[in-house]
Design a protein around this motif. Structure first.
Motif, mmCIF file in Angstrom:
data_model
loop_
_atom_site.group_PDB
_atom_site.id
_atom_site.type_symbol
_atom_site.label_atom_id
_atom_site.label_comp_id
_atom_site.label_asym_id
_atom_site.label_seq_id
_atom_site.Cartn_x
_atom_site.Cartn_y
_atom_site.Cartn_z
ATOM 1 N N ARG A 268 -10.875 25.510 8.342
ATOM 2 C CA ARG A 268 -11.387 24.944 7.095
ATOM 3 C C ARG A 268 -10.335 25.030 5.995
ATOM 4 O O ARG A 268 -10.131 24.091 5.234
ATOM 5 N N ASN A 269 -9.682 26.176 5.898
ATOM 6 C CA ASN A 269 -8.621 26.330 4.906
ATOM 7 C C ASN A 269 -7.489 25.343 5.154
ATOM 8 O O ASN A 269 -6.977 24.724 4.221
ATOM 9 N N ALA A 270 -7.097 25.206 6.419
ATOM 10 C CA ALA A 270 -6.019 24.267 6.752
ATOM 11 C C ALA A 270 -6.420 22.840 6.420
ATOM 12 O O ALA A 270 -5.615 22.061 5.899
ATOM 13 N N LEU A 271 -7.662 22.480 6.695
ATOM 14 C CA LEU A 271 -8.142 21.141 6.390
ATOM 15 C C LEU A 271 -8.112 20.874 4.903
ATOM 16 O O LEU A 271 -7.696 19.794 4.455
ATOM 17 N N GLN A 272 -8.525 21.857 4.115
ATOM 18 C CA GLN A 272 -8.496 21.722 2.663
ATOM 19 C C GLN A 272 -7.073 21.498 2.150
ATOM 20 O O GLN A 272 -6.822 20.617 1.320
ATOM 21 N N ILE A 273 -6.140 22.289 2.627
ATOM 22 C CA ILE A 273 -4.764 22.201 2.151
ATOM 23 C C ILE A 273 -4.118 20.890 2.596
ATOM 24 O O ILE A 273 -3.391 20.245 1.832
ATOM 25 N N CYS A 274 -4.387 20.486 3.834
ATOM 26 C CA CYS A 274 -3.842 19.210 4.308
ATOM 27 C C CYS A 274 -4.430 18.031 3.544
ATOM 28 O O CYS A 274 -3.756 17.012 3.344
ATOM 29 N N LEU A 275 -5.672 18.166 3.104
ATOM 30 C CA LEU A 275 -6.274 17.117 2.288
ATOM 31 C C LEU A 275 -5.569 17.007 0.950
ATOM 32 O O LEU A 275 -5.385 15.908 0.414
ATOM 33 N N LEU A 276 -5.132 18.131 0.405
ATOM 34 C CA LEU A 276 -4.350 18.096 -0.839
ATOM 35 C C LEU A 276 -3.038 17.348 -0.618
ATOM 36 O O LEU A 276 -2.586 16.595 -1.490
ATOM 37 N N LEU A 277 -2.433 17.558 0.543
ATOM 38 C CA LEU A 277 -1.209 16.835 0.867
ATOM 39 C C LEU A 277 -1.472 15.335 0.950
ATOM 40 O O LEU A 277 -0.662 14.518 0.498
ATOM 41 N N ALA A 278 -2.621 14.968 1.517
ATOM 42 C CA ALA A 278 -2.978 13.550 1.574
ATOM 43 C C ALA A 278 -3.148 12.963 0.176
ATOM 44 O O ALA A 278 -2.820 11.796 -0.062
ATOM 45 N N ASN A 279 -3.646 13.782 -0.762
ATOM 46 C CA ASN A 279 -3.790 13.304 -2.140
ATOM 47 C C ASN A 279 -2.453 12.926 -2.760
ATOM 48 O O ASN A 279 -2.378 12.021 -3.602
ATOM 49 N N ILE A 280 -1.398 13.610 -2.350
ATOM 50 C CA ILE A 280 -0.082 13.405 -2.952
ATOM 51 C C ILE A 280 0.488 12.040 -2.583
ATOM 52 O O ILE A 280 1.502 11.615 -3.137
ATOM 53 N N ASN A 281 -0.167 11.314 -1.676
ATOM 54 C CA ASN A 281 0.350 10.000 -1.303
ATOM 55 C C ASN A 281 0.484 9.074 -2.503
ATOM 56 O O ASN A 281 1.353 8.215 -2.524
ATOM 57 N N CYS A 282 -0.363 9.258 -3.524
ATOM 58 C CA CYS A 282 -0.268 8.371 -4.686
ATOM 59 C C CYS A 282 0.972 8.665 -5.521
ATOM 60 O O CYS A 282 1.405 7.814 -6.308
ATOM 61 N N VAL A 283 1.564 9.850 -5.351
ATOM 62 C CA VAL A 283 2.827 10.162 -6.017
ATOM 63 C C VAL A 283 4.002 9.722 -5.144
ATOM 64 O O VAL A 283 4.953 9.101 -5.616
ATOM 65 N N LEU A 284 3.928 10.026 -3.853
ATOM 66 C CA LEU A 284 5.014 9.654 -2.944
ATOM 67 C C LEU A 284 5.130 8.144 -2.776
ATOM 68 O O LEU A 284 6.213 7.635 -2.472
ATOM 69 N N ASP A 285 4.027 7.438 -2.969
ATOM 70 C CA ASP A 285 4.097 5.976 -2.940
ATOM 71 C C ASP A 285 5.056 5.442 -3.990
ATOM 72 O O ASP A 285 5.566 4.331 -3.870
ATOM 73 N N ALA A 286 5.299 6.236 -5.029
ATOM 74 C CA ALA A 286 6.218 5.807 -6.088
ATOM 75 C C ALA A 286 7.615 5.541 -5.538
ATOM 76 O O ALA A 286 8.354 4.712 -6.079
ATOM 77 N N MET A 287 7.999 6.239 -4.465
ATOM 78 C CA MET A 287 9.287 5.945 -3.821
ATOM 79 C C MET A 287 9.304 4.513 -3.331
ATOM 80 O O MET A 287 10.293 3.787 -3.491
ATOM 81 N N TYR A 288 8.206 4.127 -2.712
ATOM 82 C CA TYR A 288 8.100 2.750 -2.227
ATOM 83 C C TYR A 288 8.143 1.767 -3.393
ATOM 84 O O TYR A 288 8.859 0.762 -3.352
ATOM 85 N N TYR A 289 7.379 2.044 -4.457
ATOM 86 C CA TYR A 289 7.381 1.157 -5.617
ATOM 87 C C TYR A 289 8.793 1.019 -6.188
ATOM 88 O O TYR A 289 9.237 -0.080 -6.546
ATOM 89 N N TYR A 290 9.505 2.132 -6.275
ATOM 90 C CA TYR A 290 10.841 2.134 -6.879
ATOM 91 C C TYR A 290 11.784 1.215 -6.111
ATOM 92 O O TYR A 290 12.459 0.362 -6.693
ATOM 93 N N PHE A 291 11.836 1.368 -4.798
ATOM 94 C CA PHE A 291 12.749 0.559 -4.000
ATOM 95 C C PHE A 291 12.349 -0.913 -3.988
ATOM 96 O O PHE A 291 13.207 -1.802 -4.060
ATOM 97 N N VAL A 292 11.053 -1.194 -3.893
ATOM 98 C CA VAL A 292 10.609 -2.578 -3.843
ATOM 99 C C VAL A 292 10.875 -3.284 -5.163
ATOM 100 O O VAL A 292 11.333 -4.433 -5.203
ATOM 101 N N ILE A 293 10.610 -2.611 -6.275
ATOM 102 C CA ILE A 293 10.855 -3.233 -7.585
ATOM 103 C C ILE A 293 12.342 -3.507 -7.780
ATOM 104 O O ILE A 293 12.738 -4.553 -8.309
ATOM 105 N N ARG A 294 13.193 -2.590 -7.310
ATOM 106 C CA ARG A 294 14.638 -2.841 -7.382
ATOM 107 C C ARG A 294 15.026 -4.054 -6.552
ATOM 108 O O ARG A 294 15.825 -4.884 -6.976
ATOM 109 N N GLU A 295 14.450 -4.156 -5.361
ATOM 110 C CA GLU A 295 14.756 -5.296 -4.502
ATOM 111 C C GLU A 295 14.248 -6.596 -5.143
ATOM 112 O O GLU A 295 14.929 -7.630 -5.101
ATOM 113 N N PHE A 296 13.066 -6.548 -5.742
ATOM 114 C CA PHE A 296 12.521 -7.729 -6.408
ATOM 115 C C PHE A 296 13.445 -8.195 -7.530
ATOM 116 O O PHE A 296 13.703 -9.385 -7.695
ATOM 117 N N ARG A 297 13.925 -7.257 -8.307
ATOM 118 C CA ARG A 297 14.800 -7.625 -9.426
ATOM 119 C C ARG A 297 16.050 -8.335 -8.925
ATOM 120 O O ARG A 297 16.473 -9.347 -9.496
#
Length: 307
Positions: A268-297
């Motif tokens: 249960r503890n591991a599941l909770q902590i891994c779920l927090l890691l899944a939440n961070i996807n909205c921050v790590l997605d910023a890497m994708y946004y950064y590269f794509v926006i540069r390519e678009f420009r």
């Protein structure tokens, strides 16, 4: 799935539920992780949304996918302050209907993000490996229809899951244990495995194609930005969602007596902590946004009429 966020802990009783409690370390750790996730995610997503809306055509296929991925991130961000509040209080005071809505947002974001990320990777695979097919297959209308199908699917599944949930006095906690006896977990695991296989296959094929393009002739344009986009997309997916689904699988096996019950609490503890890691996807997605926006420009400078 995300309603597993606090299906129960047997240790320190800091936040009581019907017959389970939230572990003190997990309660504090989620505050430590979720607060910066909310702040950074809001800033990064707001910047990406502003860049896409103000600088690029919204009818571009890649822009449509990115807008939908940003929307999935925003849905998670909206629920995080309330999730933090739920973990810090012993009694949910904002009503069961609002709790149900928030938990649906939490669930929708995870699987909408997974499926949107897979669609983005498939779109790039088709463009690079099958450019002639892409001319007839890719269009803003078809892209919007694919995204709409994802949203309808995840919202429908979420609604079906939560409509059968009994009213409780807490939120994000103490979900029905029958969930772990149902085929829902198997379906989610299957969805993730198929998505991960598609991501890895498409990403490897794209990287091989880009390498061949770079070595085909001298003076060929630098593909490093495209490589960075593919890698950031794949790594974000695997880092955020693989530990969570692995922990979910192990906890599912423990709930069904396929793993000794003494491992229930640590799982249960591991599941909770891994779920927090899944939440961070909205921050790590910023890497994708950064590269794509540069390519678009760069592409818009060279080809202003590019669609």
């Amino acid at each position: 799935m995300n309603q597993t966020v606090a299906s129960g802990f047997l240790s320190t009783p800091l936040v009581p539920t019907a017959n389970r409690t939230v572990d003190e370390f997990v309660r504090r750790f989620q505050l430590f992780v979720n607060l910066p996730t909310f702040i950074l995610g809001l800033l990064f997503n707001a910047f990406a949304l502003w860049s896409l809306c103000c600088r690029f055509r919204r009818s571009d296929v890649s822009v449509i996918y990115m807008m939908n991925l940003i929307l999935a991130d925003i849905l998670l961000l909206f629920s995080l302050p309330f999730k933090i509040y739920a973990y810090q209080t012993s009694n949910w005071s904002l009503g069961p209907a609002f709790c149900m809505f928030l938990e649906c947002l939490y669930y929708v974001n995870t699987y909408a993000s997974i499926l949107m990320t897979v669609l983005i990777c498939l779109d790039r695979y088709i463009c690079i490996k099958h450019p002639f097919l892409a001319r007839s297959f890719r269009s803003p209308q078809k892209t919007a229809a694919a995204c709409a199908t994802v949203w309808i699917g995840v919202w429908s599944c979420s609604a079906c899951s939560y409509l059968t949930k009994p009213p409780i006095s807490v939120c994000f906690f103490n979900h029905d244990q029958s969930l772990w006896k149902s085929p829902v977990i198997v379906l989610l695991q299957t969805l993730f495995v198929l998505s991960a296989l598609a991501m890895v296959f498409c990403s490897v094929q794209i990287l091989r194609a880009l390498r061949r393009m770079s070595g085909a002739k001298e003076g060929h344009r630098d593909n490093s930005k495209s490589v960075n986009i593919v890698l950031s997309n794949l790594l974000t997916f695997l880092v955020c969602f693989t530990p969570y689904h692995l922990a979910m699988l192990l906890y599912f096996l423990a709930q069904n007596s396929l793993i000794h019950e003494k491992y229930l609490t640590p799982l249960r503890n591991a599941l909770q902590i891994c779920l927090l890691l899944a939440n961070i996807n909205c921050v790590l997605d910023a890497m994708y946004y950064y590269f794509v926006i540069r390519e678009f420009r760069k592409s818009h400078k060279h080809s202003p009429a590019d669609g």
